[in-house]
Design a protein around this motif. Structure first.
Motif: not given
Ligand SMILES: Nc1ncnc2c1ncn2[C@@H]1O[C@H](COP(=O)(O)OP(=O)(O)OP(=O)(O)O)[C@@H](O)[C@H]1O
Ligand SMILES: [Mg+2]
Lengths: 329, 249
Positions: A93, A95-101, A111-112, A115
């Motif tokens: 993890l 610096e914060g989570p990031a996803f496809y909104p 998806r991840l 990958a």
């Protein structure tokens, strides 16, 4: 697992080891000559004020950013050279989570997971559901991520790190934005991961939290490592403190000064209605505590409370990183 | 975007059908022939879309590939998965190529459908004067479609490279589209004659040669060579840049 002689220089293998690791952004050294050693099996707290280089270090460990100097090895292999062999065994993890909104939480995890070419396709569905359940998102997994709250996204980020059994978890401020239940769940999660033998490397500035969950810690300040070791070692390196509750604050300060201690400022308790608190740092070589009480009573100081506190991690942290609130650079 | 592209031939066909009397010599080539044969709808649409609409959509898609992931922060999680940088780049380019194919297919299919619907279809006169039947003509149209897809691959590679340079997807998209337009402007300046064969847009409208009998393959070949060249150069640049880049978003 803990206990035994708390001597430094833990034997055994290291999950993370860096030598002289450095990262410059232009003229600024975000990380400078970092020699970090995270023993395998530890829950390692990576502490430091804002901008001290924690996230930058994590990016280098994961091969996202190139170090400008020094070397790093993760799970016994050099990074970033062995990236393909190492990263499937590491949950992260950063610096914060990031996803496809516009995808649901579940679809994002699929998806991840897809990958990574090494992730088994056959078990994907099951693994995704298990990870979602583990962070308490089972019921909200069908919602689009843009409709998630901050804490829900943070949980989904943790679920992503949990998609596969990992040997190392690198968590950058995992409890950021979580509610008290969520925070407690993360603590439990980390404990259960550690129980299963996973090394957990967790960056944080929440000291109380680190004190509760970590076995080891390191402290960063302005890009440099200022301390590392077991929690015991860090605490005992700090100084003990004596606190006296008394209405005769002035007399108490006189006595402390005579004993060779340096009394700190007098702090009123209960808005000055009750006795005041007089504190002084108690160096290891100073007079024994009972002698202080005797001297106080002998001088006619009305002692209403007396305590000797071993330095807390917070005191030690402030000692190491300075009092100032402003970001160093 | 695909829907917008598919709307172009529909718009053309409906407009021509409603006015129903285009004067020859005005508007793009083939426009005046539509009323006589529905298959010209596709060709007119491709002529209209190739300089602007298609490069626009390809620029948007290719510019977004890496920069979009970076801007959203998902790039760091893809790389930590680990997706592998070279592999991610390859998948992203394949995605761009697939989109280009779909975009051209949208124009060709919509154009064919609306042409058949609104106008008569019969033997088609080629540029060389020969008359071929409708099936052969449709085959030629597919060949033209393939030519247009091929024409846009170089631009896709350029967009991919630009996308690795920034974390701002809109910037990468705009830069790619601007390049597509600039290349065509340069191609129109006779003073820069020497430069023309090197511009990726130079052969974009060269598909007319496929409408001769027998097929004139030389522009197809030159175009293919040029596009493969751009693909190699900008693919290598994108690879060099992306595999060494610090991912700080
Ligand atoms: N992309 C960048 N370009 C230039 N400087 C950067 C960049 N990212 C970070 N820095 C600088 O590097 C230093 C360390 O930043 P870093 O993000 O590692 O801090 P941190 O310890 O994670 O802080 P926080 O607790 O706020 O997350 C900071 O001084 C920051 O300004
Ligand atoms: Mg940080």
């Amino acid at each position: 697992m803990k206990g035994g002689p708390a001597a430094g220089g833990t034997p055994g293998t290291a999950a993370i080891e860096t030598h002289g690791l450095g990262k410059r952004y232009g003229s600024q050294a975000a990380v400078d000559k970092l020699d970090l050693r995270v023993p395998a099996g530890a829950v390692f707290g990576f502490l430091g004020p804002n901008g001290s280089g924690k996230t930058t270090t994590i990016r280098m460990l994961l091969g996202l950013a190139n170090a400008t100097s020094g070397t790093a090895s993760v799970l016994g292999q050099a990074m970033p050279r062995a990236l393909d062999a190492v990263l499937p065994r590491v949950g992260a993890l950063v610096e914060g989570p990031a996803f496809y909104p516009y995808l649901t939480g579940r679809a994002n995890l699929h998806r991840l997971d897809a990958a990574c070419p090494y992730a088994p396709t056959a078990t994907r569905r099951v693994r995704v559901e298990e990870a979602l359940d583990r962070v308490g998102l089972g019921a909200a997994a069908g919602k689009k991520v843009k409709a998630y709250s901050l804490g829900m996204k943070q949980r989904l980020g943790l679920a992503n790190a949990l998609l596969r059994p990992r040997e190392l978890m690198v968590l950058d401020e995992p409890t950021n934005g979580l509610d008290p239940q969520g925070t407690r769940e993360v603590r439990k999660l980390i404990a259960s991961l550690a129980h299963d033998g996973t090394t957990v490397f967790v960056s944080s500035h929440l000291l109380a939290e680190v004190e509760q969950i970590c076995t080891h810690a390191a402290v960063m300040r302005a890009g440099r490592l200022v301390a590392q070791g077991t929690l015991e070692e860090l605490r005992s390196a700090g100084q003990a403190k004596v606190t006296i509750l008394t209405p005769d604050a002035g007399a108490a300060r006189t006595v402390l000064a005579r004993l060779g201690l340096v009394p700190g400022t007098v702090e009123p308790v209960n808005d000055g209605a009750g006795p005041a608190a007089v504190t002084a740092v108690l160096p290891a070589a100073a007079v024994p505590a009972e002698d202080i009480v005797e001297a106080l009573v002998g001088f006619g100081v009305r002692v209403r409370g007396f305590s000797v506190d071993k330095g807390s991690l917070e005191d030690r942290f402030v000692e190491l990183t300075g009092e100032g609130f402003d970001v160093a650079r | 975007m695909l829907a917008v592209l598919a709307a172009v031939p529909v718009l053309i066909a409906v407009a021509v059908r409603l006015t129903n009397g285009t004067r020859a010599g005005h508007g793009p080539v083939f426009l005046d022939r539509i009323t006589g044969n529905g298959l010209f709808v596709v060709l007119t649409s491709l002529v209209l879309c190739t300089p602007l609409f298609l490069p626009l959509t390809v620029g948007v898609v290719s510019g977004d590939t890496i920069a979009g992931e970076a801007g959203q922060g998902t790039l760091r999680y893809l790389l930590a998965a680990p997706a592998g940088r070279a592999r991610l780049l390859l998948v992203k380019f394949a995605g761009t190529a697939a989109f280009t194919l779909a975009a051209v297919a949208a124009v060709v299919l919509a154009g064919t459908a609306i042409g058949l619907l609104l106008f008569p279809v019969g033997p088609v006169p080629l540029l060389s004067g020969d008359l071929v039947d409708a099936w052969t003509a449709e085959g030629r149209i597919l060949l033209v479609g393939a030519y247009v897809v091929l024409s846009l691959l170089g631009l896709g590679a350029i967009g991919l490279f630009i996308s690795t340079l920034t974390d701002v997807p809109v910037g990468a998209m705009a830069a790619t589209v601007v390049l597509a337009i600039a290349s065509q402007v340069l191609d129109a300046l006779p003073q820069l004659d020497w430069l023309h064969p090197w511009l990726f847009s130079h052969w974009w409208l060269g598909f007319a040669d496929l409408l001769r009998q027998p097929v004139e393959w030389s522009s197809f070949g030159s175009n293919a060579l040029l596009q493969v060249g751009y693909l190699a150069v900008f693919g290598a640049l994108a690879y060099g840049r992306f595999t060494t880049k610090d991912v700080l978003s």
